[in-house]
Scaffold this motif. Structure first.
Motif, short mmCIF file in Angstrom:
data_model
loop_
_atom_site.label_atom_id
_atom_site.label_comp_id
_atom_site.label_asym_id
_atom_site.label_seq_id
_atom_site.Cartn_x
_atom_site.Cartn_y
_atom_site.Cartn_z
N ARG A 163 0.85 -1.19 0.00
CA ARG A 163 0.00 0.00 0.00
C ARG A 163 0.88 1.23 0.00
O ARG A 163 1.93 1.25 0.63
CB ARG A 163 -0.85 0.05 1.28
N ASP A 164 0.44 2.30 -0.66
CA ASP A 164 1.25 3.52 -0.67
C ASP A 164 0.69 4.61 0.25
O ASP A 164 1.25 5.69 0.33
CB ASP A 164 1.40 4.06 -2.10
N GLY A 165 -0.42 4.35 0.92
CA GLY A 165 -1.00 5.34 1.83
C GLY A 165 -1.92 6.32 1.14
O GLY A 165 -2.53 7.16 1.79
N GLU A 166 -2.02 6.27 -0.17
CA GLU A 166 -2.89 7.18 -0.91
C GLU A 166 -3.96 6.43 -1.68
O GLU A 166 -4.47 6.91 -2.69
CB GLU A 166 -2.03 8.02 -1.87
N GLY A 167 -4.28 5.21 -1.22
CA GLY A 167 -5.33 4.43 -1.85
C GLY A 167 -4.89 3.61 -3.04
O GLY A 167 -5.71 3.07 -3.75
N SER A 176 11.46 -7.22 -13.72
CA SER A 176 10.21 -7.71 -13.13
C SER A 176 9.09 -6.70 -13.36
O SER A 176 9.31 -5.50 -13.21
CB SER A 176 10.38 -7.93 -11.62
N PRO A 177 7.90 -7.18 -13.71
CA PRO A 177 6.78 -6.25 -13.86
C PRO A 177 6.41 -5.59 -12.54
O PRO A 177 6.49 -6.21 -11.48
CB PRO A 177 5.63 -7.15 -14.33
N ARG A 178 6.04 -4.32 -12.61
CA ARG A 178 5.55 -3.57 -11.45
C ARG A 178 4.27 -2.88 -11.89
O ARG A 178 4.25 -2.17 -12.89
CB ARG A 178 6.56 -2.54 -10.98
N LEU A 179 3.21 -3.10 -11.14
CA LEU A 179 1.90 -2.55 -11.48
C LEU A 179 1.41 -1.67 -10.33
O LEU A 179 1.63 -1.99 -9.17
CB LEU A 179 0.89 -3.68 -11.69
N VAL A 180 0.73 -0.58 -10.66
CA VAL A 180 0.15 0.30 -9.65
C VAL A 180 -1.30 0.53 -10.03
O VAL A 180 -1.59 0.98 -11.14
CB VAL A 180 0.90 1.66 -9.57
#
Length: 171
Positions: free
Chosen positions: A106-110, A134-138
């Motif tokens: 979690r990033d704290g901003e939802g 490596s894939p990174r998804l947000v």
């Protein structure tokens, strides 16, 4: 005699009050235990059409984590023909176990960030599907993040699809 006892009592009292206290230990930092966790539902599927062979596998489940990115959950797709992750091996008879690691944070901003780790159980340095990174998804919490990886050469193909959805739950 009374003065001697009083003087003696006073000196004992002064001695008792003036002793050196033991050194104070450094306070230990205690982080409050979070009353929420991150519940992640996932689906990992592989589909391939290799010469004289069709492959289809799916693993789906869920896991809980603290949401700080300290937990990596792995799914093992066992005994996949090597051609599934590298079409140059499409005619080979070797099989491998593909490890798919999912690391939500979690990033704290939802928003939720997912780091996806792909490796082979017998060789963690090899590059499944030719990936260099490596894939990174947000995505927003509650939305589905999807990884699509694939290779195609005419009628021969392989696909890996990973779907992830996370939301906060109370203990």
């Amino acid at each position: 005699m009374m003065r001697v006892l009083m003087a003696l009592s006073a000196s004992v009292l002064v001695a008792a009050c003036s002793h050196n206290p033991p050194p104070v230990q450094d306070a230990e930092i205690v982080r409050p235990v979070s009353s929420t966790t991150l519940m992640t539902r996932y689906s990992v599927s592989v589909e391939a059409a290799l010469p004289d062979l069709r492959v289809s596998r799916e693993e789906a489940s869920s896991f809980r984590s603290d949401g700080r990115g300290e937990t990596v959950t792995f799914v093992y797709l066992e005994n996949l023909p090597a051609g599934v992750t590298d079409l140059s091996d499409a005619h080979g008879s070797e099989s491998r176990t593909l490890m798919v690691g999912m690391q939500p944070m979690r990033d704290g901003e939802g928003r939720i960030t997912y780091d996806i780790h792909l490796a082979f159980q017998d060789d963690v340095h090899a590059r499944p599907f030719g990936l260099e990174e490596s894939p990174r998804l947000v995505v927003a919490e509650g939305e589905t993040a999807t990884v699509h990886l694939g290779q195609e050469a005419g009628d021969i193909y392989s696909r890996l699809v990973i779907d992830l959805t996370s939301h906060t739950v109370s203990h």
